[in-house]
Design an enzyme around this catalytic site. Structure first.
Site, PDB file in Angstrom:
ATOM      1  CB  THR A  95      -0.920  -0.002   1.228  1.00  0.00           C
ATOM      2  OG1 THR A  95      -1.733  -1.174   1.211  1.00  0.00           O
ATOM      3  CG2 THR A  95      -1.815   1.232   1.236  1.00  0.00           C
ATOM      4  CE  LYS A 172      -5.286  -2.302   0.840  1.00  0.00           C
ATOM      5  NZ  LYS A 172      -3.910  -2.673   1.143  1.00  0.00           N
ATOM      6  CE  LYS A 241       1.998   1.804   5.141  1.00  0.00           C
ATOM      7  NZ  LYS A 241       1.454   1.160   3.902  1.00  0.00           N
TER       8      LYS A 241
END
Length: 288
Positions: A95, A172, A241
């Protein structure tokens, strides 16, 4: 066709194990070599460097923690792009920001090999049950080449988002935003039910049997009700993150996402509080 795999974390390991069921002799590399050694007995060949693996492979899967880690294994003289065979394919399941994929796509072109952004959606148990969703974008020809490998890796479905290298990364990030929004709303709903004196488990059971009868609400609802933030499938630190990437992409695209900003702030406070190695569903602790 020689296959390589880099990144043996909570999710990478079961994906690699799935591939090994079909590709004995697959080469593996991990920064912590001991994790790679665990796959040796299942038929993997352990490499001592990224260069050693890349120079021997036609197709390489990578799943690493963030954009910087992906760039570090890809963009240097001993990295993937410079050493992967001409015509080889680098499948990045991480990701990351779409701009990172766009940059690495161009880098691979310089070395006459290919980069495909293919982020994966699913927790480790989904990988073990071969119920992962792979989100892919890039050359249609290359995607068709790798589809059988994605099935071997544990795909329940493969979702295509066109030729733009970073398009699947956008998909995503939007996906992870909805998961985080669900965790936030589940947490607040359970907390309100509990503080208002009703049976929060009974209320959640009603919700997951009716309006929210889906895996996300059932699995995370159960975790949050029971405060079972260990064992970890995806750390709170990695959740921060992802929340940061979502906010960065929102700024780039000019999209208003006030809930995303709130969630990022809550992750930051929890990380300061020492919860970084909890599962990211510990976001629920922010409402207590």
């Amino acid at each position: 066709m020689n296959i390589g795999f880099i990144g043996l974390g909570h999710l990478g390991t079961p994906i690699a194990e799935n591939l090994l069921e079909h590709h004995t002799g697959m080469m593996v590399y991990n920064r912590t070599i001991s994790k790679a050694k665990l796959l040796e007995e299942k038929g993997a060949v352990v490499c001592e460097s990224v260069k050693q693996l890349a120079s021997a492979c036609d197709i390489i899967f990578t799943i690493v923690s963030n954009d910087d880690a992906l760039k570090q294994i890809t963009d240097w003289e001993d990295g993937i792009a410079a050493n992967l065979k001409p015509g080889g394919i680098h499948i990045s399941m991480s990701t990351v920001l779409p701009v990172t994929s766009n940059e690495l796509f161009k880098l691979h072109q310089q070395y006459e090999n290919h980069y495909i952004a293919c982020p994966v959606s699913g927790r480790p148990d989904a990988a073990r049950n071969k119920q992962l969703n792979f989100i892919v974008s890039g050359s249609n020809e290359i995607i068709n080449t790798i589809k059988p490998l994605l099935t071997n890796a544990g795909a329940a479905a493969i979702w295509e988002f066109g030729a733009e290298p970073g398009a699947s990364n956008v998909a995503k990030l939007c996906t992870n935003y909805l998961i985080l929004g669900a965790i936030q709303s589940i947490s607040e709903g359970i907390n309100l039910a509990r503080k208002s004196g009703i049976d929060e488990a009974a209320w959640m059971n009603m919700m997951t049997a009716t309006l929210f009868n889906c895996g996300i609400y059932k699995s995370y609802g159960d975790i949050i009700l029971k405060d079972t933030f260990h064992p970890v499938a995806f750390t709170l630190e990695l959740g921060l993150k992802d929340a940061t990437l979502i906010n960065q992409q929102a700024e780039t695209a000019g999209a208003s996402m006030p809930l995303a900003a709130l969630i990022k702030n809550e992750f930051e406070e929890l990380l300061k509080g020492g919860f970084g190695d909890f599962d990211w569903s510990a976001l629920a602790l922010s409402v207590k």
